[in-house]
Scaffold this active site. Structure first.
Site, PDB file in Angstrom:
ATOM      1  N   ALA A   1      16.841   4.367  69.442  1.00 47.53           N
ATOM      2  CA  ALA A   1      16.426   5.569  70.221  1.00 47.53           C
ATOM      3  C   ALA A   1      18.175   6.234  70.053  1.00 47.53           C
ATOM      4  CB  ALA A   1      16.450   6.202  72.162  1.00 47.53           C
TER       5      ALA A   1
ATOM      6  N   ASP B   1      21.968  18.271  58.399  1.00 43.93           N
ATOM      7  CA  ASP B   1      22.785  17.623  58.886  1.00 43.93           C
ATOM      8  C   ASP B   1      21.942  15.656  58.191  1.00 43.93           C
ATOM      9  OD1 ASP B   1      22.569  14.843  60.856  1.00 43.93           O
ATOM     10  OD2 ASP B   1      20.872  15.535  62.094  1.00 43.93           O
TER      11      ASP B   1
ATOM     12  N   THR C   1      24.867   4.862  46.488  1.00 42.29           N
ATOM     13  CA  THR C   1      24.758   5.704  46.920  1.00 42.29           C
ATOM     14  C   THR C   1      26.404   6.457  47.194  1.00 42.29           C
ATOM     15  OG1 THR C   1      25.084   5.435  49.276  1.00 42.29           O
ATOM     16  CG2 THR C   1      22.543   5.538  48.619  1.00 42.29           C
TER      17      THR C   1
ATOM     18  N   GLY D   1      24.790  12.002  43.763  1.00 41.55           N
ATOM     19  CA  GLY D   1      23.659  11.175  43.258  1.00 41.55           C
ATOM     20  C   GLY D   1      24.027   9.695  43.490  1.00 41.55           C
TER      21      GLY D   1
ATOM     22  N   ASP E   1      18.959   6.127  54.562  1.00 41.08           N
ATOM     23  CA  ASP E   1      17.353   5.011  55.446  1.00 41.08           C
ATOM     24  C   ASP E   1      16.696   6.154  54.646  1.00 41.08           C
ATOM     25  OD1 ASP E   1      18.546   3.463  57.119  1.00 41.08           O
ATOM     26  OD2 ASP E   1      18.835   5.248  58.548  1.00 41.08           O
TER      27      ASP E   1
ATOM     28  N   GLY F   1      26.475  10.731  47.585  1.00 46.85           N
ATOM     29  CA  GLY F   1      26.211  11.535  48.742  1.00 46.85           C
ATOM     30  C   GLY F   1      25.928  12.248  47.711  1.00 46.85           C
TER      31      GLY F   1
ATOM     32  N   GLY G   1      16.267   0.167  59.994  1.00 46.74           N
ATOM     33  CA  GLY G   1      14.812  -0.202  59.849  1.00 46.74           C
ATOM     34  C   GLY G   1      13.859   0.812  60.914  1.00 46.74           C
TER      35      GLY G   1
END
Length: 326
Positions: free
Chosen positions: A14, A271, A245, A250, A277, A247, A43
């Protein structure tokens, strides 16, 4: 034919998100606003991201028998994720405390809760579920022993040691077809030292700058500013391929044959929570469809770019139609 394009083995949390004008320094208190509870966890996020794009997706995770656990199960099912592999009980559901500043950057503290109870025994009991997937995606918000057991199950399914015949990474499962065991995508977040047997099954190992530098440790390549150097040094440690990665810049794609920079799209970030993910879930799905790594990354950077234009993690993940419209 495999039952699932993607099986995600990982965390479900959460997310307690609060907006701040700036993130506090050590010993400092700042006022925040707009505390919101979102379904999250790396996940669970990856599973929702892939399912929303159209992937046949399943999740192997553990949540508590509590309100947060029910929230997470509902969000997975609403996205179309098969939750038969989600175990309930053993500890309270994991919680992530997230602050987001006006630029969209975030800081995250995770209390693992039930995620820490996802065990090697749980993975072995779910061997049939792993065998039914084209691609398995992993992160490190669950115990490293559990991640290592997934690698062990995959190696067993391939009938070998998982390092690829002749060192070229072409043994079963490497093409994302599910033949001879699933392909493995690993994002080592939060970063931790990885055993050689785990690195050997990664195709790709997906890292950001912080994770790359951590894994490289004292390697001189980790002190360089070039992601090409990080990727080359990481490849030397055993994974079949590496994606770095970057940001808004690319992502860098590297395997033993070539290195390529894949640019992102210019978007206004609101955000960044969950964007990585979304990227990894999309990448894993496209690899499961049989795309080559660079083509899959080109799609995944568009998904990540779309995700940063909205608040939240799972709520921000786009559909395939929304990605096409970018």
């Amino acid at each position: 034919m495999p039952d699932y394009d993607l099986l995600v083995v990982g965390s479900a949390n959460a997310d307690l998100v609060i907006g701040v004008e700036r993130r506090p320094a050590a010993g400092e208190t700042v006022l925040g606003s707009g505390l919101v509870v979102h379904p999250g966890g790396k996940g669970a996020n990856q599973a929702v991201a892939a399912a929303r794009l159209g992937a046949r997706t399943a999740l192997l995770a553990r949540v508590g028998d509590d309100a947060y656990g029910r929230l997470l199960l509902e969000s997975q099912r609403a996205a179309g994720v098969d939750t038969a592999g989600v175990l309930v009980g053993g500890a309270p559901t994991g919680v992530a405390l997230i602050t987001v500043d006006p630029s969209g950057d975030n800081s995250i503290v995770v209390s693992p809760g039930a995620n820490a109870r996802l065990s090697p025994e749980d993975v072995r009991a779910a061997a049939a579920l792993l065998a039914s997937a084209r691609v398995v995606s992993l992160q490190l918000e669950i115990p490293l022993d559990t991640v290592a057991t997934v690698a062990e199950v995959v190696r067993t399914a391939r009938g070998g040691d998982g390092v690829g015949e002749g060192g070229d990474g072409t043994d079963g499962g490497g093409d994302g077809t599910g033949e001879g065991g699933p392909r493995v995508v690993l994002n080592p977040s939060p970063p931790a030292p990885l055993p050689a047997e785990v690195l050997a099954v990664c195709d790709p190992l997906v890292v950001n700058e912080h994770e790359a530098r951590f894994l490289l440790g004292d390697d001189p390549a980790g002190r360089e500013e070039a992601p090409e150097a990080w990727a080359a040094a990481l490849l030397a440690r055993g994974p079949r391929s590496v994606v770095v990665t970057l940001g808004a810049a690319g992502a860098l794609v590297a395997d033993r044959d070539r290195t390529a920079l894949v640019p992102s799209l210019p978007v206004k970030a609101v955000d960044t929570t969950g964007a990585g993910d979304a990227f990894t879930g999309a990448l894993a799905w496209r690899l499961g469809l049989g795309e080559d790594l660079e083509t899959a990354v080109r799609f995944a950077v568009r998904v990540g770019a779309a995700a940063v234009t909205r608040d939240g993690a799972q709520e921000s993940f786009p559909t395939a139609e929304e990605v096409a419209a970018l």
